[in-house]
Design a protein around this motif. Structure first.
Motif, mmCIF file in Angstrom:
data_model
loop_
_atom_site.group_PDB
_atom_site.id
_atom_site.type_symbol
_atom_site.label_atom_id
_atom_site.label_comp_id
_atom_site.label_asym_id
_atom_site.label_seq_id
_atom_site.Cartn_x
_atom_site.Cartn_y
_atom_site.Cartn_z
ATOM 1 N N VAL A 346 0.830 -1.206 0.000
ATOM 2 C CA VAL A 346 0.000 0.000 0.000
ATOM 3 C C VAL A 346 0.864 1.256 0.000
ATOM 4 C CG1 VAL A 346 -1.717 1.328 1.311
ATOM 5 C CG2 VAL A 346 -1.894 -1.178 1.181
ATOM 6 N N PHE A 347 1.860 1.300 0.882
ATOM 7 C CA PHE A 347 2.623 2.528 1.110
ATOM 8 C C PHE A 347 3.930 2.612 0.314
ATOM 9 C CE2 PHE A 347 0.112 2.229 5.086
ATOM 10 C CZ PHE A 347 -0.495 3.477 5.049
ATOM 11 N N ALA A 348 4.346 1.540 -0.362
ATOM 12 C CA ALA A 348 5.605 1.581 -1.111
ATOM 13 C C ALA A 348 5.588 2.740 -2.101
ATOM 14 C CB ALA A 348 5.819 0.259 -1.839
ATOM 15 N N SER A 349 6.722 3.417 -2.171
ATOM 16 C CA SER A 349 6.801 4.624 -2.991
ATOM 17 C C SER A 349 8.038 4.591 -3.880
ATOM 18 C CB SER A 349 6.839 5.863 -2.095
ATOM 19 O OG SER A 349 7.119 7.025 -2.830
ATOM 20 N N GLU A 350 7.840 4.886 -5.144
ATOM 21 C CA GLU A 350 8.965 4.926 -6.074
ATOM 22 C C GLU A 350 9.952 6.013 -5.690
ATOM 23 O OE1 GLU A 350 9.616 4.619 -10.907
ATOM 24 O OE2 GLU A 350 7.757 5.494 -10.117
ATOM 25 N N ALA A 351 9.451 7.109 -5.159
ATOM 26 C CA ALA A 351 10.312 8.221 -4.771
ATOM 27 C C ALA A 351 11.246 7.854 -3.624
ATOM 28 C CB ALA A 351 9.460 9.427 -4.377
ATOM 29 N N TRP A 352 10.846 6.857 -2.797
ATOM 30 C CA TRP A 352 11.654 6.450 -1.657
ATOM 31 C C TRP A 352 12.389 5.135 -1.908
ATOM 32 C CZ3 TRP A 352 12.646 9.883 2.007
ATOM 33 C CH2 TRP A 352 11.750 10.932 2.202
ATOM 34 N N GLY A 353 12.429 4.699 -3.156
ATOM 35 C CA GLY A 353 13.245 3.531 -3.495
ATOM 36 C C GLY A 353 12.488 2.242 -3.684
ATOM 37 N N GLY A 354 11.157 2.290 -3.628
ATOM 38 C CA GLY A 354 10.379 1.065 -3.782
ATOM 39 C C GLY A 354 9.599 1.039 -5.083
ATOM 40 N N THR A 355 9.000 -0.093 -5.382
ATOM 41 C CA THR A 355 8.034 -0.176 -6.472
ATOM 42 C C THR A 355 6.789 0.600 -6.055
ATOM 43 O OG1 THR A 355 8.852 -2.379 -7.029
ATOM 44 C CG2 THR A 355 6.678 -1.777 -7.871
ATOM 45 N N PRO A 356 6.157 1.354 -6.954
ATOM 46 C CA PRO A 356 4.942 2.080 -6.559
ATOM 47 C C PRO A 356 3.895 1.134 -5.969
ATOM 48 C CG PRO A 356 5.667 2.792 -8.726
ATOM 49 C CD PRO A 356 6.523 1.611 -8.356
ATOM 50 N N GLY A 357 3.256 1.577 -4.893
ATOM 51 C CA GLY A 357 2.234 0.775 -4.240
ATOM 52 C C GLY A 357 0.840 1.257 -4.556
ATOM 53 N N LEU A 358 -0.117 0.791 -3.765
ATOM 54 C CA LEU A 358 -1.523 1.118 -4.006
ATOM 55 C C LEU A 358 -1.773 2.614 -4.018
ATOM 56 C CD1 LEU A 358 -4.515 0.219 -4.245
ATOM 57 C CD2 LEU A 358 -4.573 0.139 -1.734
ATOM 58 N N LEU A 359 -1.152 3.348 -3.096
ATOM 59 C CA LEU A 359 -1.391 4.788 -3.008
ATOM 60 C C LEU A 359 -0.824 5.544 -4.193
ATOM 61 C CD1 LEU A 359 -0.825 5.528 0.804
ATOM 62 C CD2 LEU A 359 -2.952 5.062 -0.423
ATOM 63 N N GLU A 360 0.052 4.902 -4.950
ATOM 64 C CA GLU A 360 0.591 5.515 -6.164
ATOM 65 C C GLU A 360 -0.024 4.893 -7.418
ATOM 66 O OE1 GLU A 360 4.875 5.590 -6.066
ATOM 67 O OE2 GLU A 360 4.915 7.069 -4.449
#
Length: 437
Positions: A346-360
């Protein structure tokens, strides 16, 4: 004599005399991280030891310390190769067994990775003991964790962290920064399986099992949190921004979990307990582990706050379910690990180094996380059940009712944590003691 010694070094598997191009900053951080994660196992011993009755505290702590010996050796000789050897998508090979080919080369020495990942294997095996304390024979425990490390832990580690192209869950796109599936869900399911195989403690449902030393619990929780900075921060494999993010999230998420947990206790019971606060800190640390390097700091706070709810209410309901999970390993590590793994999607973020999650906008990542959780549960349940049964064919798994009544400190170790006499305790066998506890 000097030539003979040099020759013997070259004959040893994986022996090396030169370091190659080592990055001293990366190596220094990984040395510190390895030491921090190693500290977590003695910390867990204090955390678990404080939660049990006085007559079982040494046995409980020794189950963690036993892992430091047995798991370390089987990991170095076999487990590391099974986890990180190329092999296929489901299991590595034995190309690095007995540390073959592992030397001092690389950005950080390859041998250091054996030690760093070995500390993860040790604490994972030790976590299982919290479900089984007060009734499992120590010899059976040592045999179980040795086999479990090879045939369960190393295999799941290969699925999640193995070489790209040869790792089932990694290649599927599952996110697990530092061990939500490999460590926490894996250990919790093994603990539940162990409870099912061994059965409940003799007095379960009849007596209240009160913690004998709550300061031990707080000390253990504090040291676990301290070590967790290496657990999550070290999983970045460098003194870099990713490590800084994981480090900060490891600070923030448990704080949010503790805050929500204490408010829930005040709402439910009118008081906030020390054991509850310590448990909440661990739940928050467990939940943020898979997400630590993939979510932003505000995401970590939300993740930690949300994770308090399912674990709190499960632990509250667990006695009514008839499940004698002695120290709520499933409630803390199982529920917390599953919650954290799913919320990573849900919270993974491309901007913080992760694959985009649900919120993105990437709802598919939640599905991938769910598949990873299901795969970890299935592997751990099947492998753990088989290993428990195999161990039971070799040595008795469970202490006798008389041994449980006396306490496993005395009958399994011949020692007492708090001697009541000046001399050492004399433990008589059942026949000589007339069968009396």
């Amino acid at each position: 004599m000097m030539r003979l010694g040099t020759l013997l070094l070259f004959l040893l598997p994986g022996a090396a005399l030169a370091a190659g191009d080592t990055d001293t900053g990366t190596t220094a951080w990984m040395l510190v991280s390895t030491a921090l994660v190693l500290l977590m196992t003695p910390a867990l011993a204090f955390f678990y030891g404080g939660l049990v009755r006085q007559k079982n505290v040494l046995n409980t702590m020794m189950m963690s310390f036993g892992a430091l010996g047995f798991v370390t050796l089987v990991w170095a000789l076999f487990g590391y190769s099974i986890a990180y050897g190329t092999g296929n998508k489901f299991v590595g090979d034995l190309s690095m067994a007995f540390l073959n080919g592992l030397d001092l080369s690389g950005e950080m020495p390859a041998l250091l990775d054996v030690a760093f990942q070995g500390t993860f294997a040790v604490i994972t095996a030790a976590l299982i003991s919290g479900s089984l304390v007060g009734r499992m024979r120590f010899s059976a425990w040592l045999l179980f964790i040795a086999l479990w490390t090879i045939f369960d832990y190393a295999v799941l580690a290969h699925w999640v962290w193995g070489p790209a192209g040869s790792a089932f869950l990694k290649d599927l796109g599952a996110l697990d920064f530092a061990g939500g599936t490999v460590v926490h869900i894996n250990a919790a399911i093994a603990g539940v399986v162990g409870v099912a195989v061994l059965g409940p403690r003799k007095d379960f449902g009849r007596l209240a099992f009160l913690p004998h030393n709550i300061p031990f619990v707080l000390l253990g929780a504090g040291l676990l949190w301290f070590g967790w900075f290496g657990f999550n921060g070290g999983s970045a494999y460098g003194a870099n921004g990713s490590a800084g993010l994981a480090f900060t999230n490891t600070f923030l998420a448990p704080a949010a979990t503790m805050s929500v947990w204490m408010l829930l206790e005040l709402w439910r019971h009118g008081r906030a307990t020390a054991v509850g606060a310590a448990t909440a800190a661990v739940v928050g640390l467990v939940a943020v582990t898979p997400a630590a390097g993939f979510v932003g700091p505000l995401g970590a706070i939300w993740l930690g706050a949300i994770a308090a709810f399912p674990s709190f209410f499960f632990i509250l309901a667990r006695p009514r379910l008839g499940l004698d999970d002695s120290l709520d390993v499933f409630g803390a590590h199982g529920i917390g690990g599953i919650t954290g793994a799913l919320l990573t999607g849900v919270f993974a973020s491309e901007a913080w180094g992760g694959t985009p999650g649900l919120l993105e906008g990437n709802a598919a990542q939640v599905w991938v996380q769910l598949v990873a959780v299901a795969a970890a549960v299935l592997l751990s349940a099947v492998a753990s059940f088989v290993i428990f049964k195999l161990v039971g064919l070799v040595v008795p798994l469970r202490a006798t009712q008389r041994e449980e009544a006396v306490g496993l400190d005395a009958v399994q170790h011949g020692e007492e944590a708090y001697p009541t006499t000046e001399g050492a305790i004399l433990v008589l066998d059942g026949e000589r003691a007339g069968g009396a506890a």
